[in-house]
Design a protein around this motif. Structure first.
Motif, PDB file in Angstrom:
ATOM      1  N   CYS A   1      39.240  45.361  39.174  1.00 44.18           N
ATOM      2  CA  CYS A   1      38.342  44.864  40.222  1.00 44.18           C
ATOM      3  C   CYS A   1      37.787  45.984  41.096  1.00 44.18           C
ATOM      4  O   CYS A   1      36.668  45.888  41.597  1.00 44.18           O
ATOM      5  CB  CYS A   1      39.077  43.844  41.097  1.00 44.18           C
TER       6      CYS A   1
ATOM      7  N   SER B   1      34.087  44.445  31.130  1.00 43.43           N
ATOM      8  CA  SER B   1      34.599  43.131  31.545  1.00 43.43           C
ATOM      9  C   SER B   1      35.636  42.529  30.596  1.00 43.43           C
ATOM     10  O   SER B   1      36.387  41.644  30.992  1.00 43.43           O
ATOM     11  CB  SER B   1      33.440  42.144  31.728  1.00 43.43           C
TER      12      SER B   1
ATOM     13  N   PRO C   1      40.403  42.103  48.046  1.00 43.87           N
ATOM     14  CA  PRO C   1      41.145  42.633  46.887  1.00 43.87           C
ATOM     15  C   PRO C   1      42.530  43.181  47.247  1.00 43.87           C
ATOM     16  O   PRO C   1      43.449  43.157  46.414  1.00 43.87           O
ATOM     17  CB  PRO C   1      40.251  43.768  46.371  1.00 43.87           C
TER      18      PRO C   1
END
Lengths: 242, 245
Positions: free
Chosen positions: A76, A83, B91
């Motif tokens: 991330c 991906s 995150p």
């Protein structure tokens, strides 16, 4: 400030994080935490990871441990990561979470139980625990069967994917620890599982040349252990003939 | 979205998923998979979850998912009404949730659940009690895990990650600790009392998920009552077992 990755290449989850960083061209500094000399218990490392395990990362001021959490964070935080490693599709992502969670109590526990109690413990002067090794092997075999019949039933990689994800790197690095067993035991345990054996090869190829490079130290240890075990069994054979 | 949730309320991860669905007003159908009657190994259930464990969810009759952490994360992402503190998009916070959920597998889960299974629940399922050394090792790991919760995971606030509000990690881990309610009162107090923050955190999580927390734990407390009544007449806890060796 570059990402710092605290690892010991003899540790399966450490290798998974290293291979992942290298294959994705992530700029990082590898810092060795030598488990054999108990460096994970030093006060300096305790400040990085109070659980005193590897791997751990430090990204600026952010510290993180547990390899699955680290792999997800890297997917991330670094936009260059393709991906397929951690797909945005919720269904595919959930399956990855599912197999990573399953891994803890199955493949990981079985592999560690077997390898520690048959090789690493005894060669480091700890008493061998045949019962724990037996239970480790039982769980390992059950896990390999589940990989063969379920997790790899729909495709080359876990959860039916055509390309590897973070789950493939994590679980294959775990199975690689079986390289520390005797060649006979390793083959006896793994060879019935054709899909698993192929999947290990596919994951290696998909992460070449880093997979082999990161596993270099494991193979050096394998050579040493197999030589020592061979010497011990010669000595025991001589003793028994006296 | 039609959500079927396959659970046994005696299972810690099952309870976590149920409480989470109820607190968030998620529409679902609860289907009992009775572990004590071995329904988890029946062919019908194996077709839903080949690992033969609970919980499992089935979405719209097609998407099947097991492993409670994966389920909780899926629900957070699939149902837009779920408040963000349960699984924050930040995150760093999200990573910490992943980290504690992963740590949980080999620490609290491996100790609390295993201790109670090996000393109390196994006979209920017709299995012999394991050797007291197994219970001793589980208790050692449990104590180490509780210390880590007290000194590390709960050092910055009321809850594990988002310090002032619970996340999926709080529900999951507290449901695990609740299994210790099946021990004798004496053992439960002996093990948990030293950890003031942990005891407070259990209470805070219970309050934050009321009234569903208590409702979902109803069956656990019924079983506790029965077990403790029996313990009063014939001590079953493992400390007494040790003295018989």
């Amino acid at each position: 400030m570059a990402l710092k990755v605290y690892v010991d290449r003899m540790s399966q989850p450490s290798r998974a994080v290293l291979i992942f960083c290298k294959i994705n061209g992530i700029d990082f500094e590898e810092i060795r935490v030598d488990i054999l000399t108990n460096k994970q218990f030093s006060p300096e490392y305790k400040a990085i990871n109070p659980m005193r395990q590897v791997p751990a990362i430090v990204d600026g001021r952010f510290k993180l441990f547990e390899s699955h959490a680290i792999l997800i964070y890297l997917c991330c935080a670094f936009p260059g990561v393709a991906s397929h490693w951690y797909p945005g599709d919720l269904f595919k992502r959930s399956k990855i979470h599912s197999v990573l969670d399953w891994h803890h109590s199955n493949l990981r526990r079985g592999t560690v139980g077997l390898v520690f109690n048959t090789i690493i413990g005894p060669l480091n002067g700890l008493p061998s625990n045949a019962q724990a090794a037996k239970e480790g092997e039982k769980l390992l075999v059950r896990s390999l069967a589940k990989l063969e019949d379920f997790w790899l039933k729909d495709g080359r990689f876990l959860t039916g994917s055509l390309q590897p994800s973070i789950a493939d790197i994590s679980l294959v690095c775990e199975i690689m620890q079986l390289e520390l067993l005797s060649e006979k035991d390793r083959d006896r345990i793994l060879s019935p599982y054709k899909k698993v054996v192929q999947w290990i090869e596919d994951t290696k190829k998909a992460t070449a040349p880093h997979f082999d490079e990161v596993h270099g130290i494991l193979f050096k240890a394998q050579k040493k252990f197999r030589e020592r075990v061979a010497t011990e069994s010669v000595k025991n054979e001589v003793k028994s003939k006296m | 979205m039609a959500l079927k949730v396959y659970v046994d309320r005696m299972s810690q991860p099952s309870r976590a998923v149920l409480i989470f669905c109820k607190v968030n007003g998620i529409d679902y159908e609860e289907i009992l998979v009775d572990i004590s009657k071995h329904k988890h190994v029946a062919p019908e259930y194996k077709a839903i979850n080949p690992m033969c464990q609970v919980p499992t969810v089935v979405v719209d009759g097609k998407f099947k998912l097991f492993e409670s952490h994966a389920i909780l994360i899926y629900i957070c992402c699939a149902f837009p009404g779920v408040a963000s503190h349960w699984y924050p998009s930040d995150p760093f916070q999200r990573s910490k949730i992943h980290s504690v959920l992963d740590w949980h597998h080999s620490n609290l889960r491996q100790s609390a659940g295993v201790l109670v299974w090996n000393t109390i629940l196994a006979p209920r399922h017709g299995l012999p009690l394991k050797h007291p050394l197994v219970a001793e090792e589980s208790e050692k790991l449990l104590v180490r895990s509780l210390s880590k919760l007290e000194d590390f995971w709960l050092k910055d606030g009321q809850f594990l990650v988002v310090s002032s509000q619970p996340s999926i990690a709080d529900i999951r881990l507290v449901c695990e600790i609740m299994q210790l309610e099946l021990l004798s009162e004496k053992d439960y107090d002996r093990i948990l009392k030293p950890y003031k923050k942990v005891v407070q955190w259990i209470e805070d999580t219970r309050r934050a998920t009321a009234p569903h927390f208590d409702e979902v734990h109803g069956i656990l407390f019924k079983v506790q009552k029965r077990l403790r009544k029996r313990m009063a007449t014939e001590p079953v806890n493992y400390n007494h077992l040790k003295s018989k060796l």
